[in-house]
Design an enzyme around this catalytic site. Structure first.
Site, PDB file in Angstrom:
ATOM      1  CB  THR A  71      59.830  46.776-106.977  1.00  0.00           C
ATOM      2  OG1 THR A  71      59.505  48.146-106.144  1.00  0.00           O
ATOM      3  CG2 THR A  71      59.316  47.268-107.822  1.00  0.00           C
ATOM      4  CE  LYS A  75      61.316  45.530-102.077  1.00  0.00           C
ATOM      5  NZ  LYS A  75      61.886  46.791-101.279  1.00  0.00           N
ATOM      6  N   GLY A 137      55.377  50.482 -92.572  1.00  0.00           N
ATOM      7  CA  GLY A 137      54.755  49.636 -93.053  1.00  0.00           C
ATOM      8  C   GLY A 137      56.282  48.861 -93.206  1.00  0.00           C
TER       9      GLY A 137
END
Length: 284
Positions: A71, A75, A137
């Site tokens: 997470t 990434k 995002g």
């Protein structure tokens, strides 16, 4: 891409912060249902500076690691440390799954994108003529990649700055999606699209709840805690189809379990039930 089905295998989720992650709940539920009694799944607090030494430690530990879930903020940071990444991960420059192969390679993939598509398909959303994305995002780029598979027309992204607008148009060009951008002040207009994907932090879309149309289409709000969001509650109240972050989390975890264990299908129903129970316990 799979790690195989040997006994005594390990997997984990990495990120920072990580204490809130539901991944251990979902993966352990899958192992129980699949009879993988020798498998374990843990969580580790790891930031961008810590990911390289963590991987090196695994390489010398002698333990049989099958894979990792990643997470934020890992990434993108993990990509230079891998031996290769799949096409889906390459399309958005983000890896959320690392599988360790029998010959010692580290291979990265992204299950967020097919997980989002699978979650939508489960709720009957297989194709839309156009769509709207709230936010710009990292999750928004994954949403665009998912929409590249199911949206036949234009996607409008509602953003707060010119820089974010340029980023989203750039992602559209890379992913083969026709992307138009609009100012966040016009976000109520997004709610008339047949599919709306909200990728913003908690609280950002609360004011939009009052603008839900009388006959809404489908809303995919990627948050799962707190749930439902005011927007999701208002949407459901008007009879629209609503998907939440748990839907995404479960479907992407199903794909991770299958990649790491080499077994298919992973137990979607048991994993979702475990996730729902964990969230209910947090709010009790």
């Amino acid at each position: 891409m799979s790690a195989g089905t040997g006994t005594g295998r390990r997997a984990a989720v990495l990120g920072s912060p990580i204490a809130h992650s539901l991944s251990p709940v979902l993966h352990r539920a899958a192992y129980r249902e699949m009879g993988l009694t020798g498998w374990s799944y843990d969580r580790f607090e790891v930031d961008e500076e810590g990911i390289a030494p963590f991987l090196e430690k695994l390489a010398t530990s002698g333990e049989e690691w099958a894979g990792l879930s990643l997470t934020m903020p890992l990434k993108r940071a993990v990509i230079p440390l891998l031996d290769g990444i799949g096409d889906t991960a390459a399309s958005v420059g983000a890896v959320n799954t690392v599988v360790f192969t029998a010959d010692g390679r580290r291979l990265g993939e992204n299950t967020d994108i097919p997980g989002m598509v699978a979650a939508l398909r489960e709720r009957g959303v297989e194709s839309v003529a156009h769509a709207a994305v709230l936010g710009a995002g990292a999750t928004a780029s994954s949403a665009l990649a998912a929409l590249a598979r199911i949206c036949t027309g234009e996607v409008t992204a509602y953003v707060r700055s010119r820089e974010r607008a340029e980023e989203m148009r750039g992602w559209g060009e890379r992913l083969g999606v026709a992307v138009a951008t609009a100012d966040w002040a016009d976000a109520p207009r997004a709610l008339s699209a047949p599919l709306v994907i909200a990728t913003t932090p908690a609280g950002t879309t609360d004011a939009l709840a009052a603008a839900v149309p009388e006959r809404p289409g489908a809303l995919f709000d990627v948050l799962y805690e707190p749930w439902p969001t005011p927007l999701a509650a208002a949407w459901a109240g008007r009879g629209g189809r609503v998907l939440g972050g748990l839907d995404l989390l479960v479907h992407q975890a199903v794909l991770q379990v299958e990649m790491m264990t080499g077994r298919s299908p992973a137990p979607l129903t048991a994993m979702r039930a475990a996730g729902e129970a964990a969230l209910a316990a947090r709010t009790a």
